[in-house]
Motif scaffolding. Structure first.
Motif, PDB file in Angstrom:
ATOM      1  N   ILE A 122      -4.653   0.761   0.872  1.00  7.51           N
ATOM      2  CA  ILE A 122      -5.728   1.563   1.312  1.00  7.51           C
ATOM      3  C   ILE A 122      -5.473   2.978   1.683  1.00  7.51           C
ATOM      4  CG2 ILE A 122      -6.410  -0.583   2.709  1.00  7.51           C
ATOM      5  CD1 ILE A 122      -5.500   0.800   5.401  1.00  7.51           C
ATOM      6  N   PRO A 123      -6.807   3.846   1.600  1.00 16.19           N
ATOM      7  CA  PRO A 123      -6.643   5.445   1.473  1.00 16.19           C
ATOM      8  C   PRO A 123      -5.535   5.697   2.686  1.00 16.19           C
ATOM      9  CG  PRO A 123      -8.773   4.698   1.029  1.00 16.19           C
ATOM     10  CD  PRO A 123      -8.130   3.530   1.661  1.00 16.19           C
ATOM     11  N   ASP A 124      -4.770   6.819   2.521  1.00 15.84           N
ATOM     12  CA  ASP A 124      -3.882   7.616   3.629  1.00 15.84           C
ATOM     13  C   ASP A 124      -4.155   9.071   3.555  1.00 15.84           C
ATOM     14  OD1 ASP A 124      -1.844   7.036   5.680  1.00 15.84           O
ATOM     15  OD2 ASP A 124      -1.013   8.560   4.235  1.00 15.84           O
ATOM     16  N   GLU A 125      -4.172   9.674   4.441  1.00 14.37           N
ATOM     17  CA  GLU A 125      -4.552  11.047   4.521  1.00 14.37           C
ATOM     18  C   GLU A 125      -3.541  11.831   3.962  1.00 14.37           C
ATOM     19  OE1 GLU A 125      -5.042  14.437   8.073  1.00 14.37           O
ATOM     20  OE2 GLU A 125      -5.310  12.356   8.694  1.00 14.37           O
ATOM     21  N   ILE A 126      -2.149  11.352   3.929  1.00 11.82           N
ATOM     22  CA  ILE A 126      -1.064  12.148   3.510  1.00 11.82           C
ATOM     23  C   ILE A 126      -0.573  11.517   2.052  1.00 11.82           C
ATOM     24  CG2 ILE A 126       1.397  13.010   3.528  1.00 11.82           C
ATOM     25  CD1 ILE A 126      -0.340  14.472   5.525  1.00 11.82           C
ATOM     26  N   LYS A 127      -0.319  10.051   2.350  1.00  9.72           N
ATOM     27  CA  LYS A 127       0.361   9.398   0.960  1.00  9.72           C
ATOM     28  C   LYS A 127      -0.741   9.112  -0.037  1.00  9.72           C
ATOM     29  CE  LYS A 127       4.472   7.771   3.166  1.00  9.72           C
ATOM     30  NZ  LYS A 127       4.921   6.246   3.752  1.00  9.72           N
ATOM     31  N   GLY A 128      -1.890   9.337   0.071  1.00  8.56           N
ATOM     32  CA  GLY A 128      -2.989   8.993  -0.846  1.00  8.56           C
ATOM     33  C   GLY A 128      -3.416   7.499  -0.580  1.00  8.56           C
ATOM     34  N   GLU A 129      -2.394   6.794  -0.619  1.00 10.54           N
ATOM     35  CA  GLU A 129      -2.521   5.373  -0.474  1.00 10.54           C
ATOM     36  C   GLU A 129      -1.378   4.780   0.229  1.00 10.54           C
ATOM     37  OE1 GLU A 129      -4.695   2.490  -3.490  1.00 10.54           O
ATOM     38  OE2 GLU A 129      -2.920   3.149  -4.231  1.00 10.54           O
ATOM     39  N   VAL A 130      -1.711   3.766   1.251  1.00  8.41           N
ATOM     40  CA  VAL A 130      -0.354   2.994   1.733  1.00  8.41           C
ATOM     41  C   VAL A 130      -0.700   1.592   1.400  1.00  8.41           C
ATOM     42  CG1 VAL A 130       0.127   4.604   3.510  1.00  8.41           C
ATOM     43  CG2 VAL A 130      -1.622   2.822   3.847  1.00  8.41           C
ATOM     44  N   ILE A 131       0.373   1.061   1.662  1.00  5.79           N
ATOM     45  CA  ILE A 131       0.274  -0.638   1.341  1.00  5.79           C
ATOM     46  C   ILE A 131       0.112  -1.567   2.509  1.00  5.79           C
ATOM     47  CG2 ILE A 131       1.663  -2.711   0.338  1.00  5.79           C
ATOM     48  CD1 ILE A 131       3.465  -0.218  -0.906  1.00  5.79           C
ATOM     49  N   ILE A 132      -0.686  -2.425   2.309  1.00  5.70           N
ATOM     50  CA  ILE A 132      -1.243  -3.507   3.359  1.00  5.70           C
ATOM     51  C   ILE A 132      -0.744  -4.686   2.744  1.00  5.70           C
ATOM     52  CG2 ILE A 132      -3.051  -4.537   4.564  1.00  5.70           C
ATOM     53  CD1 ILE A 132      -2.733  -1.505   5.388  1.00  5.70           C
ATOM     54  N   ILE A 144       7.904 -10.062  -1.260  1.00  5.89           N
ATOM     55  CA  ILE A 144       7.752 -10.708   0.212  1.00  5.89           C
ATOM     56  C   ILE A 144       7.752 -12.152  -0.013  1.00  5.89           C
ATOM     57  CG2 ILE A 144       5.769 -10.982   1.834  1.00  5.89           C
ATOM     58  CD1 ILE A 144       4.689  -8.089   0.468  1.00  5.89           C
ATOM     59  N   ALA A 145       7.147 -12.882  -1.029  1.00 10.48           N
ATOM     60  CA  ALA A 145       7.340 -14.258  -1.050  1.00 10.48           C
ATOM     61  C   ALA A 145       8.805 -14.910  -1.135  1.00 10.48           C
ATOM     62  CB  ALA A 145       6.555 -14.890  -2.342  1.00 10.48           C
ATOM     63  N   SER A 146       9.868 -13.990  -1.409  1.00  8.61           N
ATOM     64  CA  SER A 146      11.192 -14.556  -1.499  1.00  8.61           C
ATOM     65  C   SER A 146      11.439 -14.667  -0.134  1.00  8.61           C
ATOM     66  CB  SER A 146      11.987 -13.574  -2.360  1.00  8.61           C
ATOM     67  OG  SER A 146      12.268 -12.454  -1.573  1.00  8.61           O
ATOM     68  N   HIS A 147      11.189 -14.262   1.037  1.00  2.00           N
ATOM     69  CA  HIS A 147      11.363 -14.455   2.343  1.00  2.00           C
ATOM     70  C   HIS A 147      11.293 -16.054   2.418  1.00  2.00           C
ATOM     71  CE1 HIS A 147      11.358 -14.717   6.533  1.00  2.00           C
ATOM     72  NE2 HIS A 147      11.701 -13.608   6.626  1.00  2.00           N
ATOM     73  N   SER A 148      12.203 -16.817   3.034  1.00  2.00           N
ATOM     74  CA  SER A 148      12.313 -18.162   3.225  1.00  2.00           C
ATOM     75  C   SER A 148      11.027 -18.563   4.018  1.00  2.00           C
ATOM     76  CB  SER A 148      13.387 -18.780   3.657  1.00  2.00           C
ATOM     77  OG  SER A 148      13.532 -17.969   5.031  1.00  2.00           O
ATOM     78  N   ASP A 149      10.550 -17.844   4.974  1.00  2.00           N
ATOM     79  CA  ASP A 149       9.306 -18.552   5.720  1.00  2.00           C
ATOM     80  C   ASP A 149       7.965 -18.247   5.033  1.00  2.00           C
ATOM     81  OD1 ASP A 149      11.199 -19.333   7.487  1.00  2.00           O
ATOM     82  OD2 ASP A 149      10.843 -17.686   8.733  1.00  2.00           O
ATOM     83  N   VAL A 150       7.687 -17.363   4.032  1.00  2.00           N
ATOM     84  CA  VAL A 150       6.877 -17.158   3.264  1.00  2.00           C
ATOM     85  C   VAL A 150       6.169 -18.149   2.258  1.00  2.00           C
ATOM     86  CG1 VAL A 150       5.532 -15.184   1.902  1.00  2.00           C
ATOM     87  CG2 VAL A 150       6.908 -14.474   3.848  1.00  2.00           C
ATOM     88  N   ALA A 151       4.983 -18.358   2.327  1.00  2.00           N
ATOM     89  CA  ALA A 151       4.187 -19.361   1.366  1.00  2.00           C
ATOM     90  C   ALA A 151       3.789 -18.435   0.246  1.00  2.00           C
ATOM     91  CB  ALA A 151       3.297 -20.179   1.793  1.00  2.00           C
ATOM     92  N   GLU A 152       3.156 -17.390   0.420  1.00  2.00           N
ATOM     93  CA  GLU A 152       2.403 -16.639  -0.566  1.00  2.00           C
ATOM     94  C   GLU A 152       1.917 -15.367   0.014  1.00  2.00           C
ATOM     95  OE1 GLU A 152      -1.447 -17.918  -3.231  1.00  2.00           O
ATOM     96  OE2 GLU A 152      -1.391 -18.487  -1.122  1.00  2.00           O
ATOM     97  N   ALA A 153       1.702 -14.185  -0.576  1.00  2.00           N
ATOM     98  CA  ALA A 153       1.460 -12.843  -0.273  1.00  2.00           C
ATOM     99  C   ALA A 153       0.625 -12.379  -1.273  1.00  2.00           C
ATOM    100  CB  ALA A 153       2.881 -12.235  -0.012  1.00  2.00           C
ATOM    101  N   ALA A 154       0.042 -11.296  -0.606  1.00  5.28           N
ATOM    102  CA  ALA A 154      -0.981 -10.371  -1.392  1.00  5.28           C
ATOM    103  C   ALA A 154      -0.939  -9.008  -0.978  1.00  5.28           C
ATOM    104  CB  ALA A 154      -2.550 -10.934  -1.426  1.00  5.28           C
ATOM    105  N   VAL A 155      -0.856  -8.031  -1.721  1.00  7.41           N
ATOM    106  CA  VAL A 155      -0.967  -6.886  -1.439  1.00  7.41           C
ATOM    107  C   VAL A 155      -2.015  -6.118  -1.962  1.00  7.41           C
ATOM    108  CG1 VAL A 155       1.593  -6.792  -0.920  1.00  7.41           C
ATOM    109  CG2 VAL A 155       0.726  -5.833  -3.215  1.00  7.41           C
ATOM    110  N   CYS A 156      -2.592  -5.062  -1.176  1.00  5.34           N
ATOM    111  CA  CYS A 156      -3.392  -4.048  -1.847  1.00  5.34           C
ATOM    112  C   CYS A 156      -3.071  -2.769  -0.894  1.00  5.34           C
ATOM    113  CB  CYS A 156      -5.056  -4.538  -1.227  1.00  5.34           C
ATOM    114  SG  CYS A 156      -5.312  -4.633   0.433  1.00  5.34           S
TER     115      CYS A 156
END
Ligand code: WT7
Length: 637
Positions: A534-544, A520-532
């Motif tokens: 959260i629970p999802d009914e089908i996939k177990g977890e999805v990315i935020i 994500i941080a390789s995008h030229s407008d992005v300074a910094e990123a963090a992901v986590c």
């Protein structure tokens, strides 16, 4: 936790196995290893130089020989692979066909100068040529490293580069949901700056036009005049069989290195105990070979047993949600092994769809990759298995090589509890411990650890013994740290509660936070990123994802979101696409600069934030609180 339990007996009761394993795990595994065919006997069963284990030291064998040659007198005409293409194509390879193809391809690899110990990256869709490529590498002692064909060119490049592969095997394209993914183009892009790659072998799956480069060799041409005779190399038990990259929390993906004799012993045993494999079985595991489940239980374990495997090329819900049941009916599948994500998806569409197929050939049902919710377990048991098939919930990891917790109806009958992977496999020592490494009382949450070496355990991380030590063996002295939370109940049943670290599990796929964040941080407008996650009914977890933009960027948020998603798809692959992206002005960090992902997760889940001082060492409460307040204010959906 559910108190209900279900008992299905397959009529096996061999309590001797557990007794023997408990009295002496080393001689127990020594005996199991004798189920394989060895060229020469080992001199030492286990050489344990913590944290490095060598099994069956000095013994020589060959994985491909054990998978194919040993069956030629008894099962030459038996189907080894029943292949079903996404577009309805199909083919059957008998044990003889498979050996002929593998020998031809082994000779082709040799003709390109490939030698024992050299690495080969395999980037193929789910076609029999994927198994053929792996087995041919194994036959000549080359180390295969399969990269899931859903990974992007950047992810592929990192893996080819880290393993310094001499050869890359790919296809012109692969089918996914009716369209063609141009795999060869992705490879061309990945190897542009890599000198290590001497040749690219292209299997013509889709017959689309490709750009031919000087390094390219066509599969069909290499195979045309190649001989069907190739002697298998006699390899020492600890000769590496493969590298499989998997994600952790820090840095680049880790190259998990598996050996030969120990790994195969583990697979042979667990496949027999958990799935009660018989010569008449038709085994269907839905995993892609690009993940460890596919390596262990689509390719190696079934072939060691001379079993028939169904291999399916495409998406499980293509062209519609009934595809898997159609395959079970068509091939008369008796053992079915899939993921909780797939089951949750099937369940959502109701019982009428599976009920309209003849699933009566099924006798065992497996699950793997993530915790299975008890209601999904019961649906699997009732609707798919008609209450006559035991549910085999298998807990293990890329690093463990094979199953570590699982019901074992091939050797014993125990009541099954929905949501529990039951007990450790014989000859392994799993425990739930607290922060200090002390075993916790029953029904108490703790960390799942493995206290004794086991035959399927990784040899090390490719080229990085130090990282191997720190990732798995530094939290506890003399115990392997799995990274999972678990509970052991009063009956000794293990319940896996999910990851204790920041590894994401999206639809059962393991995704590393660091790899994703740097993408994500390789995008030229992005300074910094963090992901986590959260629970999802089908996939177990999805990315935020939480993204901090560089100063002065005034772009429309919607178009930025689209651009970031594109960057992730190109940088890691579609499986890592964030579900939501929040733009924030600051990320909450500890004094030492560590992003507080757990806090982000709570924010994304809308949980109450507790005492932040306990979340991370050295975190200044006020600092974190103000970052959090700002975050809350600045979150816009
Ligand atoms: C992680 C390992 C095992 C092969 C496929 C995944 C989770 C795996 C279960 C299960 C609950 C499970 C764990 C583990 N996991 N199986 N039966 N119940 N969780 O291999 O990609 O290396 O992931 O998958 O969190 O640590 P992997």
């Amino acid at each position: 936790m559910d108190s209900e339990s279900y008992t299905v007996s397959l009529g096996n009761n061999n309590s001797e196995i557990r007794q023997k394993a408990e009295s002496d795990f080393i001689s127990f595994w020594d005996k199991q290893a004798k189920n394989l065919s060895w060229f020469s006997q080992w001199t030492k069963t286990l050489d344990w130089n913590p944290p490095f284990a060598k099994w069956f030291v000095g013994g020589t064998l060959n994985a491909c020989y054990n998978a194919l040659d040993i069956h030629q007198n008894t099962r030459a005409e038996k189907p080894a692979i029943l292949w079903e293409g996404e577009n309805g194509d199909s083919s059957v390879l008998t044990y003889k066909d498979l050996l002929d193809q593998v020998n031809k391809f082994s000779n082709a690899l040799k003709s390109l100068g490939l030698k024992k110990g050299d690495r080969v990256t395999i980037y193929l869709p789910m076609v029999p040529e994927l198994s053929i490529s792996m087995l041919a590498c194994a036959r000549i002692g080359a180390i295969h490293t399969v990269v899931f064909s859903g990974f992007s060119s950047i992810a592929l490049k990192d893996r080819i580069d880290d393993s310094k592969s001499k050869i890359v095997i790919t296809a012109d394209g692969g089918y996914r949901r009716g369209s063609v993914v141009k795999l060869k183009e992705i490879v061309d892009d990945a190897i542009k700056e890599l000198d290590c790659v001497q040749n690219v072998i292209v299997f013509e799956r889709t017959k689309i036009d490709i750009t031919k480069n000087p390094k390219d060799k066509l599969w069909s041409e290499l195979m045309k005049d190649s001989s069907t005779k190739c002697e298998p190399e006699h390899l020492e038990s600890n000769h590496p069989l493969y590298i499989l990259y998997t994600s952790g929390t820090t840095g680049k993906p880790k190259g998990v290195l598996h050996g030969t004799g120990g790994y195969l012993t583990h697979l042979y045993s667990t496949f027999k105990w958990a799935f009660d494999i018989k010569d008449s079985d038709i085994f269907f595991c839905t995993a892609d070979i690009g993940w460890v489940t596919g390596h262990s239980y689509v390719v190696y374990a079934p072939l060691l047993h001379g079993a028939t495997v169904v291999m399916y090329e495409g998406a499980p819900d293509y062209p519609d949600i009934s595809r898997m049941w159609g395959i079970v009916q068509k091939y008369k599948v008796s053992i079915f092994y899939t993921t909780p994500t797939a089951l949750r998806m099937f369940m959502k569409f109701g019982d009428a769809i599976p009920n309209s197929f003849n699933l009566s050939t099924l006798r065992l049902l497996g699950t793997v990759g993530e915790p299975i919710n008890p209601e999904v377990w019961k649906w699997y048991f009732k609707t798919i298995g008609k209450e006559k098939c035991p549910i085999i919930d298998t807990w293990w990891q890329t690093e463990t090589g094979g199953m570590m917790l699982s019901p074992l109806p091939g050797i014993e009958t125990i009541p099954l509890k929905p949501g529990s992977a039951t007990h450790p496999i014989p000859g392994t020592d799993l425990a739930v411990v607290d922060e200090s490494g002390t075993e916790v009382p029953s029904n108490t949450k703790g960390y799942l650890v493995i206290r004794k070496p086991w035959p399927g355990m990784l040899l090390t991380l490719w080229g990085d013994d130090d990282k191997y030590k720190t990732v798995y063996w530094s939290k506890y002295e003399n115990s392997y740290y799995s990274g999972d939370y678990a509970i052991k109940d009063e009956d000794g049943y293990f319940w896996i509660l999910g990851r204790a670290d920041d590894v994401l599990k999206v639809a059962g796929h393991r995704i590393g936070t660091a790899e994703l964040e740097s993408s994500i941080a390789s995008h030229s407008d992005v300074a910094e990123a963090a992901v986590c996650g959260i629970p999802d009914e089908i996939k177990g977890e999805v990315i935020i994802a939480f993204v901090v933009l560089k100063q002065g960027i005034k772009k429309n948020e919607e178009s930025l979101r689209k651009e970031i998603i594109k960057v992730v798809r190109n940088g890691v692959g579609p499986i890592a696409t964030p579900e939501q992206i929040y733009f924030v002005s600051k990320l909450p960090k500890t004094r030492s600069g560590k992003i507080m992902r757990r806090l982000l997760k709570s924010i994304a889940k809308n949980d109450k934030i507790g005492d932040v001082s306990t979340l991370e060492d050295g975190a200044a409460v006020s600092e974190v609180q103000s970052a959090f307040d700002e975050l809350k204010k600045s979150i816009k959906k």
